[in-house]
Scaffold this motif. Structure first.
Motif, PDB file in Angstrom:
ATOM      1  N   THR A  47      48.123  40.504  22.542  1.00  0.00           N
ATOM      2  CA  THR A  47      47.808  41.038  21.214  1.00  0.00           C
ATOM      3  C   THR A  47      46.782  42.174  21.266  1.00  0.00           C
ATOM      4  OG1 THR A  47      46.107  39.346  20.882  1.00  0.00           O
ATOM      5  CG2 THR A  47      48.340  38.847  20.075  1.00  0.00           C
ATOM      6  N   SER A  48      46.491  42.677  22.460  1.00  0.00           N
ATOM      7  CA  SER A  48      45.480  43.724  22.622  1.00  0.00           C
ATOM      8  C   SER A  48      46.090  45.010  23.152  1.00  0.00           C
ATOM      9  CB  SER A  48      44.390  43.259  23.582  1.00  0.00           C
ATOM     10  OG  SER A  48      43.709  42.154  23.042  1.00  0.00           O
ATOM     11  N   ASP A  49      45.425  46.114  22.829  1.00  0.00           N
ATOM     12  CA  ASP A  49      45.823  47.420  23.353  1.00  0.00           C
ATOM     13  C   ASP A  49      45.221  47.644  24.741  1.00  0.00           C
ATOM     14  OD1 ASP A  49      47.095  48.399  20.821  1.00  0.00           O
ATOM     15  OD2 ASP A  49      45.044  48.117  20.095  1.00  0.00           O
ATOM     16  N   LEU A  50      44.012  47.113  24.932  1.00  0.00           N
ATOM     17  CA  LEU A  50      43.278  47.267  26.180  1.00  0.00           C
ATOM     18  C   LEU A  50      42.966  45.889  26.744  1.00  0.00           C
ATOM     19  CD1 LEU A  50      41.674  48.909  28.302  1.00  0.00           C
ATOM     20  CD2 LEU A  50      39.721  48.841  26.724  1.00  0.00           C
ATOM     21  N   CYS A  51      43.379  45.658  27.975  1.00  0.00           N
ATOM     22  CA  CYS A  51      43.152  44.392  28.675  1.00  0.00           C
ATOM     23  C   CYS A  51      42.142  44.645  29.782  1.00  0.00           C
ATOM     24  CB  CYS A  51      44.456  43.894  29.287  1.00  0.00           C
ATOM     25  SG  CYS A  51      45.861  43.856  28.166  1.00  0.00           S
ATOM     26  N   VAL A  52      41.025  43.927  29.745  1.00  0.00           N
ATOM     27  CA  VAL A  52      39.982  44.103  30.754  1.00  0.00           C
ATOM     28  C   VAL A  52      39.739  42.771  31.441  1.00  0.00           C
ATOM     29  CG1 VAL A  52      37.590  44.768  31.183  1.00  0.00           C
ATOM     30  CG2 VAL A  52      38.878  45.894  29.347  1.00  0.00           C
ATOM     31  N   PHE A  53      39.671  42.815  32.766  1.00  0.00           N
ATOM     32  CA  PHE A  53      39.309  41.623  33.524  1.00  0.00           C
ATOM     33  C   PHE A  53      38.121  41.963  34.404  1.00  0.00           C
ATOM     34  CE2 PHE A  53      39.606  38.255  36.736  1.00  0.00           C
ATOM     35  CZ  PHE A  53      39.671  37.161  35.887  1.00  0.00           C
ATOM     36  N   ILE A  54      37.076  41.138  34.321  1.00  0.00           N
ATOM     37  CA  ILE A  54      35.847  41.333  35.085  1.00  0.00           C
ATOM     38  C   ILE A  54      35.633  40.073  35.922  1.00  0.00           C
ATOM     39  CG2 ILE A  54      33.357  41.750  34.965  1.00  0.00           C
ATOM     40  CD1 ILE A  54      33.849  43.067  32.207  1.00  0.00           C
ATOM     41  N   THR A  55      35.554  40.250  37.240  1.00  0.00           N
ATOM     42  CA  THR A  55      35.483  39.084  38.109  1.00  0.00           C
ATOM     43  C   THR A  55      34.533  39.300  39.285  1.00  0.00           C
ATOM     44  OG1 THR A  55      36.806  37.468  39.339  1.00  0.00           O
ATOM     45  CG2 THR A  55      37.441  39.791  39.568  1.00  0.00           C
ATOM     46  N   TYR A  56      34.131  38.215  39.839  1.00  0.00           N
ATOM     47  CA  TYR A  56      33.388  38.243  41.089  1.00  0.00           C
ATOM     48  C   TYR A  56      34.363  37.941  42.218  1.00  0.00           C
ATOM     49  CZ  TYR A  56      33.640  33.169  40.591  1.00  0.00           C
ATOM     50  OH  TYR A  56      34.087  31.884  40.442  1.00  0.00           O
ATOM     51  N   THR A  57      33.952  38.232  43.429  1.00  0.00           N
ATOM     52  CA  THR A  57      34.711  37.821  44.606  1.00  0.00           C
ATOM     53  C   THR A  57      33.829  36.868  45.382  1.00  0.00           C
ATOM     54  OG1 THR A  57      35.953  39.880  44.706  1.00  0.00           O
ATOM     55  CG2 THR A  57      35.815  38.598  46.736  1.00  0.00           C
ATOM     56  N   TYR A  58      34.340  35.685  45.588  1.00  0.00           N
ATOM     57  CA  TYR A  58      33.577  34.653  46.274  1.00  0.00           C
ATOM     58  C   TYR A  58      33.809  34.741  47.780  1.00  0.00           C
ATOM     59  CZ  TYR A  58      31.691  30.049  47.342  1.00  0.00           C
ATOM     60  OH  TYR A  58      30.950  29.020  47.851  1.00  0.00           O
ATOM     61  N   GLY A  59      32.743  34.839  48.522  1.00  0.00           N
ATOM     62  CA  GLY A  59      32.834  34.823  49.978  1.00  0.00           C
ATOM     63  C   GLY A  59      33.802  35.863  50.521  1.00  0.00           C
ATOM     64  N   GLU A  60      34.747  35.390  51.308  1.00  0.00           N
ATOM     65  CA  GLU A  60      35.672  36.288  51.984  1.00  0.00           C
ATOM     66  C   GLU A  60      36.970  36.479  51.193  1.00  0.00           C
ATOM     67  OE1 GLU A  60      36.020  34.826  55.985  1.00  0.00           O
ATOM     68  OE2 GLU A  60      34.049  35.616  56.505  1.00  0.00           O
ATOM     69  N   GLY A  61      36.832  36.711  49.894  1.00  0.00           N
ATOM     70  CA  GLY A  61      37.975  37.052  49.064  1.00  0.00           C
ATOM     71  C   GLY A  61      38.728  35.886  48.474  1.00  0.00           C
ATOM     72  N   VAL A  62      38.225  34.695  48.633  1.00  0.00           N
ATOM     73  CA  VAL A  62      38.895  33.512  48.103  1.00  0.00           C
ATOM     74  C   VAL A  62      38.744  33.478  46.586  1.00  0.00           C
ATOM     75  CG1 VAL A  62      38.904  30.985  48.095  1.00  0.00           C
ATOM     76  CG2 VAL A  62      38.455  32.220  50.212  1.00  0.00           C
ATOM     77  N   MET A  63      39.864  33.266  45.888  1.00  0.00           N
ATOM     78  CA  MET A  63      39.786  33.093  44.436  1.00  0.00           C
ATOM     79  C   MET A  63      39.435  31.643  44.145  1.00  0.00           C
ATOM     80  SD  MET A  63      42.889  35.077  42.573  1.00  0.00           S
ATOM     81  CE  MET A  63      43.319  36.746  43.025  1.00  0.00           C
ATOM     82  N   THR A  64      38.434  31.447  43.314  1.00  0.00           N
ATOM     83  CA  THR A  64      38.111  30.091  42.888  1.00  0.00           C
ATOM     84  C   THR A  64      39.230  29.609  41.959  1.00  0.00           C
ATOM     85  OG1 THR A  64      36.789  30.945  41.066  1.00  0.00           O
ATOM     86  CG2 THR A  64      35.622  30.440  43.123  1.00  0.00           C
TER      87      THR A  64
END
Length: 149
Positions: A47-64
């Motif tokens: 439902t949005s015109d602009l989608c923003v995702f802000i994330t950290y990277t844990y350790g060696e690239g593992v997604m929590t």
């Protein structure tokens, strides 16, 4: 214009980035909804015109787990006609894994058909004054890009 900002934050750094961007986009006239990834479904982007995702990277690239779940949901969406931006924090001591999840999400948004509004914005650890200025600049670029349509 509607913007949806979703953030994942373990230490508060990425939540800080989300709050700065939210305020900047509101000042630029966007209707902004900002939420924690743990309480958000990727379909909220529809439902949005602009989608923003802000994330950290844990350790060696593992997604929590909460990031991985959202990533899987995102990959099932068709975001054709939407614009996106990705941002995040990392630790440069992890070398080639620095902010890896930011770039994973960039690829996922592109695969969903969304258009990249600005290049990924990455910062090391907590946002300092220079980083805040970069977030402000990113918001200005996003507003300019989306308002010209």
């Amino acid at each position: 214009m509607k913007a949806k900002i979703v953030f994942a934050s373990m230490t508060g750094n990425d939540e800080d980035m989300a709050e700065i961007l939210e305020e900047d986009l509101q000042d630029a006239g966007f209707d902004v909804d900002c939420s924690d990834v743990s309480f958000t479904d990727a379909s909220d982007y529809l439902t949005s015109d602009l989608c923003v995702f802000i994330t950290y990277t844990y350790g060696e690239g593992v997604m929590t787990d909460e990031i991985a779940d959202f990533y899987e949901q995102l990959q099932e969406l068709d975001l054709t006609g939407k614009h996106f931006a990705v941002m995040g924090s990392g630790d440069k001591t992890y070398n080639e894994h620095y902010c890896e999840n930011v770039f994973d999400f960039e690829k996922a948004f592109l695969a969903c058909g969304a258009s990249e509004a600005i290049p990924p914005l990455t910062i090391e650890n907590a946002p300092d004054d220079d980083d805040i200025a970069r977030i402000d600049q990113a918001a200005e670029e996003l507003a300019g890009k989306l308002n010209e349509q």
